[in-house]
Design an enzyme around this catalytic site. Sequence first.
Site, PDB file in Angstrom:
ATOM      1  N   HIS A  61      40.901  25.901  49.390  1.00  0.00           N
ATOM      2  CA  HIS A  61      42.342  26.154  49.307  1.00  0.00           C
ATOM      3  C   HIS A  61      42.602  27.632  49.535  1.00  0.00           C
ATOM      4  O   HIS A  61      41.663  28.409  49.711  1.00  0.00           O
ATOM      5  CB  HIS A  61      42.934  25.653  47.988  1.00  0.00           C
ATOM      6  CG  HIS A  61      42.444  26.336  46.744  1.00  0.00           C
ATOM      7  ND1 HIS A  61      41.122  26.372  46.358  1.00  0.00           N
ATOM      8  CD2 HIS A  61      43.119  27.012  45.775  1.00  0.00           C
ATOM      9  CE1 HIS A  61      41.012  27.022  45.212  1.00  0.00           C
ATOM     10  NE2 HIS A  61      42.202  27.434  44.839  1.00  0.00           N
ATOM     11  N   HIS A  63      44.311  29.922  47.624  1.00  0.00           N
ATOM     12  CA  HIS A  63      44.512  30.852  46.515  1.00  0.00           C
ATOM     13  C   HIS A  63      43.754  32.153  46.819  1.00  0.00           C
ATOM     14  O   HIS A  63      42.629  32.117  47.333  1.00  0.00           O
ATOM     15  CB  HIS A  63      43.943  30.246  45.222  1.00  0.00           C
ATOM     16  CG  HIS A  63      44.983  29.918  44.202  1.00  0.00           C
ATOM     17  ND1 HIS A  63      44.790  28.940  43.256  1.00  0.00           N
ATOM     18  CD2 HIS A  63      46.215  30.434  43.948  1.00  0.00           C
ATOM     19  CE1 HIS A  63      45.856  28.865  42.472  1.00  0.00           C
ATOM     20  NE2 HIS A  63      46.733  29.762  42.871  1.00  0.00           N
ATOM     21  N   ASP A  65      42.023  34.307  45.183  1.00  0.00           N
ATOM     22  CA  ASP A  65      40.658  34.582  44.720  1.00  0.00           C
ATOM     23  C   ASP A  65      39.602  33.865  45.565  1.00  0.00           C
ATOM     24  O   ASP A  65      38.446  34.266  45.580  1.00  0.00           O
ATOM     25  CB  ASP A  65      40.479  34.230  43.235  1.00  0.00           C
ATOM     26  CG  ASP A  65      40.909  32.834  42.858  1.00  0.00           C
ATOM     27  OD1 ASP A  65      41.962  32.383  43.343  1.00  0.00           O
ATOM     28  OD2 ASP A  65      40.200  32.179  42.063  1.00  0.00           O
ATOM     29  N   HIS A  66      40.017  32.840  46.302  1.00  0.00           N
ATOM     30  CA  HIS A  66      39.066  32.077  47.126  1.00  0.00           C
ATOM     31  C   HIS A  66      39.001  32.583  48.568  1.00  0.00           C
ATOM     32  O   HIS A  66      38.153  32.117  49.331  1.00  0.00           O
ATOM     33  CB  HIS A  66      39.429  30.590  47.095  1.00  0.00           C
ATOM     34  CG  HIS A  66      39.245  29.986  45.739  1.00  0.00           C
ATOM     35  ND1 HIS A  66      38.263  29.065  45.445  1.00  0.00           N
ATOM     36  CD2 HIS A  66      39.902  30.201  44.563  1.00  0.00           C
ATOM     37  CE1 HIS A  66      38.324  28.726  44.166  1.00  0.00           C
ATOM     38  NE2 HIS A  66      39.325  29.411  43.607  1.00  0.00           N
TER      39      HIS A  66
HETATM   40 ZN   LIG Z   1      40.307  29.541  41.715  1.00  0.00          ZN
HETATM   41 ZN   LIG Z   2      42.953  27.834  42.861  1.00  0.00          ZN
END
Ligand SMILES: [Zn+2]
Ligand SMILES: [Zn+2]
Length: 275
Positions: A61, A63, A65-66
Amino acid sequence: MIEITLLGTGSPMVDANRAGPSTLVRAGDALFLVDCGRGVLQRAAAVGVGAANLTAVLLTHLHSDHITDLNDVITTRWVTTFVRSPLPIIGPPGTRAVVDGLLTALAPDISYRIAHHADITEPPALEVYEYTEGPVWDQDGVTIRVAPTDHRPVEPTIAFRVEYDGASVVLAGDSVPCDTLDQLSSGADALVHTVIRKDLVTLVPQQRLKDILDYHSSVEQAGATAARAGVGTLVLTHYVPPLAPGQEDQWRALAAGEFGGRIELGDDLLTVQVG
Ligand SMILES: [Zn+2]
Ligand SMILES: [Zn+2]
């Protein structure tokens, strides 16, 4: 055999000892980077893997942080190696727009390097694919398929199932329990699942941190998902709050209350082999 290496076991919270969410999956000669959290290439270097070695990037996904270091993966492969083949980036719908945005942000750098190096004449070579379900890869004996997960209001989000030589690994990403993840994980040798400690996060006073309770699986819920799917090994990562030294058994016990199989968790660079 498939080998899983947790390159980063952290979360959005900056941690001196944990890189951001990222997992390396080695299947035969193929190397898949699943998510690109903070510091991913530094961790990959520790296991002898560079951006040039990556077969494809898989994003669960979008987000932050990813994907924080997706720009680093793209630029480092492009400018510090002699790899000419395009890097496949497979993610949910929205991935192309994010990659296009990164390339826009990198446009000054791209122009400088093309102007300066005679052998660099093109921008980074990328192939972006967007999926929400079904088969997404079939090459050199490795197959990958995806299914939707439930991380709402973040959507769409996907999990990946990598199969090679009779071994199978599911990378769940961030999700609450859901039927589609159960089905994708069914009978897999390993399930890599991000987790939070709901019992601890509930205690913090800040509402913004409590907000994460409703769209992540707890350690117990990840264990229950592993049990329903009948997987062999549950690998926990993306620890919120950060897994403190000496607390491994406490975390493992929470999952073991729901799941009777092998449970692995630990620090960055933990490696698990299955199949
Ligand atoms: Zn995460
Ligand atoms: Zn996430």
